[in-house]
Design an enzyme around this catalytic site. Structure first.
Site, PDB file in Angstrom:
ATOM      1  N   SER A  68      -5.298   0.190   1.435  1.00 53.64           N
ATOM      2  CA  SER A  68      -4.930  -0.688   0.320  1.00 53.64           C
ATOM      3  C   SER A  68      -6.109  -1.370  -0.358  1.00 53.64           C
ATOM      4  O   SER A  68      -5.920  -2.078  -1.363  1.00 53.64           O
ATOM      5  CB  SER A  68      -3.934  -1.753   0.796  1.00 53.64           C
ATOM      6  OG  SER A  68      -2.665  -1.180   0.967  1.00 53.64           O
ATOM      7  N   LYS A  71      -6.208  -0.963  -4.028  1.00 55.66           N
ATOM      8  CA  LYS A  71      -5.495  -1.789  -5.007  1.00 55.66           C
ATOM      9  C   LYS A  71      -6.442  -2.630  -5.864  1.00 55.66           C
ATOM     10  O   LYS A  71      -6.040  -3.096  -6.944  1.00 55.66           O
ATOM     11  CB  LYS A  71      -4.468  -2.673  -4.300  1.00 55.66           C
ATOM     12  CG  LYS A  71      -3.292  -1.888  -3.707  1.00 55.66           C
ATOM     13  CD  LYS A  71      -2.240  -2.826  -3.133  1.00 55.66           C
ATOM     14  CE  LYS A  71      -1.029  -2.067  -2.588  1.00 55.66           C
ATOM     15  NZ  LYS A  71      -1.284  -1.448  -1.271  1.00 55.66           N
ATOM     16  N   SER A 125      -0.317  -7.132  -0.891  1.00 53.08           N
ATOM     17  CA  SER A 125      -0.500  -5.685  -0.749  1.00 53.08           C
ATOM     18  C   SER A 125       0.825  -4.927  -0.871  1.00 53.08           C
ATOM     19  O   SER A 125       1.065  -3.945  -0.164  1.00 53.08           O
ATOM     20  CB  SER A 125      -1.170  -5.347   0.590  1.00 53.08           C
ATOM     21  OG  SER A 125      -1.937  -4.159   0.470  1.00 53.08           O
ATOM     22  N   LYS A 232      -9.530  -8.355  -0.187  1.00 52.23           N
ATOM     23  CA  LYS A 232      -8.480  -7.337  -0.083  1.00 52.23           C
ATOM     24  C   LYS A 232      -8.533  -6.719   1.307  1.00 52.23           C
ATOM     25  O   LYS A 232      -9.606  -6.378   1.807  1.00 52.23           O
ATOM     26  CB  LYS A 232      -8.647  -6.229  -1.134  1.00 52.23           C
ATOM     27  CG  LYS A 232      -7.444  -5.296  -1.195  1.00 52.23           C
ATOM     28  CD  LYS A 232      -6.230  -5.995  -1.761  1.00 52.23           C
ATOM     29  CE  LYS A 232      -4.927  -5.268  -1.464  1.00 52.23           C
ATOM     30  NZ  LYS A 232      -4.464  -5.431  -0.076  1.00 52.23           N
TER      31      LYS A 232
END
Length: 307
Positions: A68, A71, A125, A232
């Site tokens: 992720s 993203k 997420s 993140k």
């Protein structure tokens, strides 16, 4: 005349003497020896945000899945397109299919603004949110993925490739060195800063009308001891535990890329080791289980590279 010259020399010596403590203070603030830092993450880069200097690197150029962390690229592509952030988007059947087999708290058919979905994709997420953002991009999913790869190329991420917006695919790959570039680019987007550092959010959906609390996947954001500007996390079985972030650590602006760690808390442990290293020159010990995991993954990566 000799006395005058001697007096001037002595005065200069006094001035230098006064300057030395400042220089010494700056020297003391120099970054410690990277040989004294051990991290559990298989691939890692720590860099100085002011100068771009790499302070620590571990397998920085090995191409690996990034989960992720993808993203961040998804968010930059959405924001670069300057699409209406208040436009209402649906989370439809294609988004459910694209993330099938992976948990999501967003109900099928939910409607939310593009801005709201972007916030959930970055903060919590949410995979369905990311899939919906890509599907509603001009030209649809194919155009969105093409834009992701074009952005990566423009940033000089020469060893990165994306096939979808969520990071669920093991074919979303990059290196710790490339992610250093992506992380630095993400810092220029105020909404990415805001959304990735939001501790929690009560999200409101329409049709069906409901509200749910969502939380930041990085526990460091939810605490008060860290000054983080971009963050993140990511996880899949192939990618392991991942964490990238920009933060003030020991009063120094750092970028941290940690890929493929064992256990949910391992990246957090690595960040703590980095903080200790900056403060004391020693990073502390890596748990034996994490050390064994890293050795096994190292061996696997080297075998793949040699094929």
């Amino acid at each position: 005349m000799k006395r005058i010259i001697l007096a001037v020399a002595l005065l200069a010596g006094v001035c230098v003497g006064w300057a030395n403590p400042v220089l010494a203070g700056e020297s003391e603030r120099a970054f410690p020896d990277p040989a004294h830092l051990q991290l559990a993450s298989v691939n890692a880069v720590v860099f100085d945000r002011r100068t771009g200097e790499v302070l620590y690197a571990k397998n920085p150029d090995v191409v690996v899945p990034i989960a992720s962390v993808s993203k961040l690229m998804t968010a930059m592509v959405v924001l670069d397109a300057k699409l209406p952030l208040n436009e209402k988007l649906d989370v439809g059947k294609p988004d459910i299919e694209a993330t099938r087999g992976h948990f999501s708290r967003i109900r099928p058919g939910s409607i939310m603004s593009r801005k709201g979905l972007l916030k959930l994709a970055l903060m919590s997420s949410e995979n369905r949110a990311a899939a919906s953002l890509a599907r509603h991009y001009p030209g649809g999913m194919d155009a969105f993925v093409a834009a992701m790869n074009a952005k990566a190329e423009a940033l000089g991420m020469n060893h990165s490739h994306f096939v979808e917006p969520t990071g669920l695919s093991q074919e979303n790959v990059s290196t710790a060195s490339d992610l250093r570039r992506m992380l630095s680019a993400a810092a220029h987007y105020p909404l990415i800063h805001e959304f990735t550092t939001t501790p929690n959010e009560l999200a409101h959906f329409k049709h069906p009308r409901y509200a749910l609390p969502f939380y930041n996947t990085n526990p460091l954001v939810r605490g008060e001891r860290w000054n983080i500007s971009v963050s993140k996390t990511g996880f899949t079985d192939d990618a392991g535990r991942c964490l990238v972030m920009l933060a003030q650590v020991d009063h120094r602006p750092l970028g941290i890329v940690l890929l493929d760690s064992l256990g949910k808390r391992t990246p957090i442990g690595d960040v703590s080791r980095i903080k200790r290293w900056l403060a004391t020159g020693r990073g502390g010990r890596v748990p034996n289980a994490a050390r064994r995991y890293a050795a096994e993954r190292d061996m696997q990566e080297h075998q793949i590279a040699s094929q």
